[in-house]
Design a protein around this motif. Structure first.
Motif, PDB file in Angstrom:
ATOM      1  N   SER A  47      33.435  43.919  41.405  1.00 25.74           N
ATOM      2  CA  SER A  47      32.703  45.148  41.770  1.00 25.74           C
ATOM      3  C   SER A  47      31.442  45.350  40.938  1.00 25.74           C
ATOM      4  O   SER A  47      31.118  46.468  40.541  1.00 25.74           O
ATOM      5  N   THR A  48      30.708  44.268  40.697  1.00 21.11           N
ATOM      6  CA  THR A  48      29.408  44.379  40.020  1.00 21.11           C
ATOM      7  C   THR A  48      28.244  44.218  40.992  1.00 21.11           C
ATOM      8  O   THR A  48      27.119  44.619  40.668  1.00 21.11           O
ATOM      9  N   LEU A  49      28.500  43.663  42.167  1.00 24.11           N
ATOM     10  CA  LEU A  49      27.420  43.461  43.138  1.00 24.11           C
ATOM     11  C   LEU A  49      27.007  44.810  43.718  1.00 24.11           C
ATOM     12  O   LEU A  49      27.853  45.642  44.044  1.00 24.11           O
ATOM     13  N   GLY A  50      25.704  45.010  43.829  1.00 22.47           N
ATOM     14  CA  GLY A  50      25.185  46.282  44.322  1.00 22.47           C
ATOM     15  C   GLY A  50      24.851  47.237  43.191  1.00 22.47           C
ATOM     16  O   GLY A  50      24.172  48.248  43.406  1.00 22.47           O
ATOM     17  N   TYR A  51      25.318  46.950  41.988  1.00 20.88           N
ATOM     18  CA  TYR A  51      25.078  47.800  40.821  1.00 20.88           C
ATOM     19  C   TYR A  51      24.327  47.045  39.733  1.00 20.88           C
ATOM     20  O   TYR A  51      23.497  47.624  39.038  1.00 20.88           O
ATOM     21  N   LEU A  52      24.649  45.787  39.564  1.00 16.89           N
ATOM     22  CA  LEU A  52      23.944  44.921  38.628  1.00 16.89           C
ATOM     23  C   LEU A  52      23.229  43.871  39.471  1.00 16.89           C
ATOM     24  O   LEU A  52      23.874  43.100  40.188  1.00 16.89           O
ATOM     25  N   HIS A  53      21.937  43.827  39.386  1.00 18.01           N
ATOM     26  CA  HIS A  53      21.143  43.109  40.387  1.00 18.01           C
ATOM     27  C   HIS A  53      20.746  41.701  39.975  1.00 18.01           C
ATOM     28  O   HIS A  53      19.991  41.039  40.693  1.00 18.01           O
ATOM     29  N   THR A  54      21.235  41.237  38.830  1.00 21.62           N
ATOM     30  CA  THR A  54      21.149  39.823  38.463  1.00 21.62           C
ATOM     31  C   THR A  54      22.565  39.319  38.301  1.00 21.62           C
ATOM     32  O   THR A  54      23.362  39.892  37.552  1.00 21.62           O
ATOM     33  N   GLN A  55      22.892  38.285  39.027  1.00 24.32           N
ATOM     34  CA  GLN A  55      24.249  37.743  39.042  1.00 24.32           C
ATOM     35  C   GLN A  55      24.210  36.240  38.801  1.00 24.32           C
ATOM     36  O   GLN A  55      23.225  35.596  39.147  1.00 24.32           O
ATOM     37  N   PRO A  56      25.275  35.654  38.193  1.00 22.43           N
ATOM     38  CA  PRO A  56      26.489  36.343  37.778  1.00 22.43           C
ATOM     39  C   PRO A  56      26.292  37.170  36.517  1.00 22.43           C
ATOM     40  O   PRO A  56      25.335  36.988  35.763  1.00 22.43           O
ATOM     41  N   THR A  57      27.238  38.084  36.312  1.00 23.95           N
ATOM     42  CA  THR A  57      27.283  38.927  35.128  1.00 23.95           C
ATOM     43  C   THR A  57      28.294  38.317  34.170  1.00 23.95           C
ATOM     44  O   THR A  57      29.390  37.952  34.579  1.00 23.95           O
ATOM     45  N   TYR A  58      27.933  38.236  32.893  1.00 26.44           N
ATOM     46  CA  TYR A  58      28.797  37.543  31.936  1.00 26.44           C
ATOM     47  C   TYR A  58      29.548  38.491  30.991  1.00 26.44           C
ATOM     48  O   TYR A  58      30.307  38.037  30.149  1.00 26.44           O
ATOM     49  N   ASN A 102      33.151  43.562  30.206  1.00 25.22           N
ATOM     50  CA  ASN A 102      33.217  45.022  30.168  1.00 25.22           C
ATOM     51  C   ASN A 102      32.640  45.662  31.415  1.00 25.22           C
ATOM     52  O   ASN A 102      32.920  46.840  31.696  1.00 25.22           O
ATOM     53  N   ASP A 103      31.837  44.910  32.163  1.00 31.52           N
ATOM     54  CA  ASP A 103      31.237  45.429  33.385  1.00 31.52           C
ATOM     55  C   ASP A 103      32.113  45.190  34.617  1.00 31.52           C
ATOM     56  O   ASP A 103      31.787  45.673  35.704  1.00 31.52           O
ATOM     57  N   PHE A 104      33.199  44.462  34.450  1.00 31.52           N
ATOM     58  CA  PHE A 104      34.027  44.092  35.593  1.00 31.52           C
ATOM     59  C   PHE A 104      35.027  45.188  35.947  1.00 31.52           C
ATOM     60  O   PHE A 104      35.541  45.895  35.073  1.00 31.52           O
ATOM     61  N   TYR A 105      35.334  45.280  37.244  1.00 28.45           N
ATOM     62  CA  TYR A 105      36.442  46.093  37.757  1.00 28.45           C
ATOM     63  C   TYR A 105      36.328  47.558  37.362  1.00 28.45           C
ATOM     64  O   TYR A 105      37.324  48.241  37.126  1.00 28.45           O
ATOM     65  N   THR A 106      35.115  48.083  37.292  1.00 26.56           N
ATOM     66  CA  THR A 106      34.925  49.458  36.832  1.00 26.56           C
ATOM     67  C   THR A 106      34.836  50.459  37.981  1.00 26.56           C
ATOM     68  O   THR A 106      34.821  51.668  37.732  1.00 26.56           O
ATOM     69  N   ARG A 107      34.800  49.993  39.214  1.00 24.08           N
ATOM     70  CA  ARG A 107      34.637  50.880  40.367  1.00 24.08           C
ATOM     71  C   ARG A 107      35.980  51.146  41.039  1.00 24.08           C
ATOM     72  O   ARG A 107      36.937  50.372  40.887  1.00 24.08           O
ATOM     73  N   ALA A 108      36.027  52.221  41.803  1.00 26.68           N
ATOM     74  CA  ALA A 108      37.276  52.574  42.498  1.00 26.68           C
ATOM     75  C   ALA A 108      37.691  51.477  43.461  1.00 26.68           C
ATOM     76  O   ALA A 108      38.881  51.153  43.582  1.00 26.68           O
ATOM     77  N   ILE A 109      36.699  50.912  44.156  1.00 25.89           N
ATOM     78  CA  ILE A 109      36.973  49.789  45.063  1.00 25.89           C
ATOM     79  C   ILE A 109      36.670  48.512  44.299  1.00 25.89           C
ATOM     80  O   ILE A 109      35.527  48.199  43.996  1.00 25.89           O
ATOM     81  N   SER A 110      37.720  47.778  43.974  1.00 28.84           N
ATOM     82  CA  SER A 110      37.602  46.576  43.164  1.00 28.84           C
ATOM     83  C   SER A 110      38.876  45.766  43.351  1.00 28.84           C
ATOM     84  O   SER A 110      39.846  46.253  43.954  1.00 28.84           O
ATOM     85  N   ASP A 111      38.891  44.556  42.855  1.00 30.25           N
ATOM     86  CA  ASP A 111      40.110  43.749  42.912  1.00 30.25           C
ATOM     87  C   ASP A 111      40.990  44.137  41.724  1.00 30.25           C
ATOM     88  O   ASP A 111      40.990  43.487  40.682  1.00 30.25           O
ATOM     89  N   HIS A 112      41.752  45.200  41.895  1.00 29.19           N
ATOM     90  CA  HIS A 112      42.572  45.712  40.806  1.00 29.19           C
ATOM     91  C   HIS A 112      43.712  44.761  40.450  1.00 29.19           C
ATOM     92  O   HIS A 112      44.198  44.784  39.313  1.00 29.19           O
ATOM     93  N   TYR A 113      44.128  43.937  41.381  1.00 25.13           N
ATOM     94  CA  TYR A 113      45.139  42.912  41.090  1.00 25.13           C
ATOM     95  C   TYR A 113      44.625  41.966  40.012  1.00 25.13           C
ATOM     96  O   TYR A 113      45.260  41.761  38.974  1.00 25.13           O
ATOM     97  N   SER A 114      43.464  41.412  40.225  1.00 23.06           N
ATOM     98  CA  SER A 114      42.880  40.501  39.243  1.00 23.06           C
ATOM     99  C   SER A 114      42.607  41.225  37.931  1.00 23.06           C
ATOM    100  O   SER A 114      42.853  40.688  36.843  1.00 23.06           O
ATOM    101  N   ALA A 115      42.119  42.450  38.016  1.00 21.10           N
ATOM    102  CA  ALA A 115      41.793  43.211  36.817  1.00 21.10           C
ATOM    103  C   ALA A 115      43.005  43.393  35.913  1.00 21.10           C
ATOM    104  O   ALA A 115      42.924  43.228  34.694  1.00 21.10           O
TER     105      ALA A 115
END
Length: 402
Positions: A333-344, A347-360
């Motif tokens: 859930s970093t796409l659409g919010y952080l505009h250079t990808q990939p993000t390394y 701490n920026d991962f899985y922070t949105r309500a819609i995200s892959d919470h299983y992986s998180a």
């Protein structure tokens, strides 16, 4: 090099072969002489469970391309026979270790495949004329649905390089760590859960609002056997097939007026691709010359969870690397919010309500934070993989369930 796409994604309830791991060299001059023909793979049982453990060493001979199994002595035997409908495969289980014990498997050089481990019951495999049907407990009627089991994946290539990883791409079940010891005596390990990590993952998935709790499968005796990955839950009709749709609309709309920069190769920071969404709702990427090099229609939720379909990543140097970057960013859930990808930054991962919470939740409960929660979790080196170009031994440790 590293594993860039999970073998697990290519092994379904259909009769399929165990392929080579993409991106793995089959020749390595530096290890060709020193690599043992039979690599000791020590399986240690620290699970604190009293069940009989059964082990299976299955895969592909990289020289012949034949599918087969390996016995306790390290002999590779191709599968034979098979029918339609599939017929039961021979029992090739190797008795595993008791509590605190170790069983030594022997992996032939030039093999890619899986090590299965089951508790209390032997797994059921089946043969067709051209393939092996492997356990797929997310599929209705699968013969292994009520068995506690899991697997690790490996490639021990012709040059003697070993790649071995734990896998949660399809499901999370048996806690285990993987390790490799090199010729110098140095050992690398990954995949180890924190104390109480298995229960923590199950409980966190159970408590996540929405369909997430439906991904947990509990046996009639109360044993929580596994958490299905959301893509497998979707296929089984237990997860929302439109889960990512609103987020995907937002992402594709964002890049109508904002440029998405993808820098897919960490070692080549100047190799960049620029993406914009057109009036036809296609996200197109151009290279430094302005030429269009890749185009992506807006994917569906299923495409995101599978990292395929409209996010299919061919094995090339442009479209595939961009696709895998997009898929990883959507899961995290970093796409659409952080505009250079990939993000390394994790701490920026899985922070949105819609995200892959299983992986998180799996990553959160790993000692080193690394896991294979989805097919391209290796983007940014967040995968639970160890590699050595000159191994002397490898290890799988079945770790405590609580």
């Amino acid at each position: 090099m590293r594993i860039t796409r999970k073998l697990v994604r290519l092994l379904t309830a259909a009769a399929l072969s165990l392929p080579l791991v993409a991106g793995v060299s089959t020749l390595s001059a530096s290890s060709a002489v020193a690599a043992p023909d039979l690599l000791p793979l020590n399986v240690t049982n620290n699970s604190n469970r009293g069940d009989q453990v059964y082990l299976y060493l299955l895969g592909t001979n990289l020289t012949t391309g034949r599918l087969g199994y390996v016995n306790s002595a390290g002999t590779f035997t191709p599968w034979s026979g098979g029918s339609n409908p599939p017929s039961p495969a021979p029992d090739v289980a190797i008795n595993g270790p008791g509590g605190g014990g170790t069983t030594v498997l022997r992996v032939p050089r030039g093999m890619s495949g899986r090590v299965y481990m089951s508790f209390g019951q032997k797994l059921k495999f089946f043969l067709t004329p051209d393939g092996l049907v492997q356990p797929a407990p997310w599929a209705g009627g699968d013969a292994n649905r009520d068995i506690l089991f899991d697997w690790s994946e490996f490639t021990y290539d012709l040059g003697g390089s070993l790649f071995i990883n734990s896998s949660q791409v399809d499901m999370f079940s048996v806690p285990h760590a993987v390790a490799v010891t090199g010729a110098t005596g140095a050992t690398q390990e990954t995949g180890r859960l924190v104390s109480g990590g298995r229960d923590a993952v199950f409980n966190a998935v159970r408590d996540q609002p929405g369909d997430w709790s439906k991904l947990i499968y509990t046996r009639a005796d109360g044993t929580r056997l596994r958490v299905l990955a959301p893509g497998k839950g979707l296929d089984a009709g237990q997860f929302n097939a439109s889960y990512f749709d609103g987020y995907l609309n937002t992402v594709w709309d964002t890049y109508r007026n904002t440029t998405l920069t993808v820098v897919p190769f960490e070692a080549e920071p100047n190799k960049k691709f620029s993406g914009r969404t057109g009036t036809d709702n296609v996200l197109r990427f151009t290279d430094s010359t302005g030429a269009t090099v890749a185009s992506f229609q807006k994917p569906a939720t299923r495409d995101v969870f599978g990292c395929d379909g409209k996010l299919q990543a061919p094995n090339d140097q442009v479209v595939g690397p961009i696709a895998r970057t997009l898929c990883a960013a959507l899961h995290r859930s970093t796409l659409g919010y952080l505009h250079t990808q990939p993000t390394y930054s994790a701490n920026d991962f899985y922070t949105r309500a819609i995200s892959d919470h299983y992986s998180a939740k799996i990553h959160k409960n790993m000692v080193d934070g690394k896991a294979y929660g989805f097919a391209f979790d290796d983007v940014g080196h967040f995968e639970s993989l160890v590699h050595d170009g000159n191994p002397s031994s490898a290890r799988i440790t079945l770790t405590p369930f609580q």
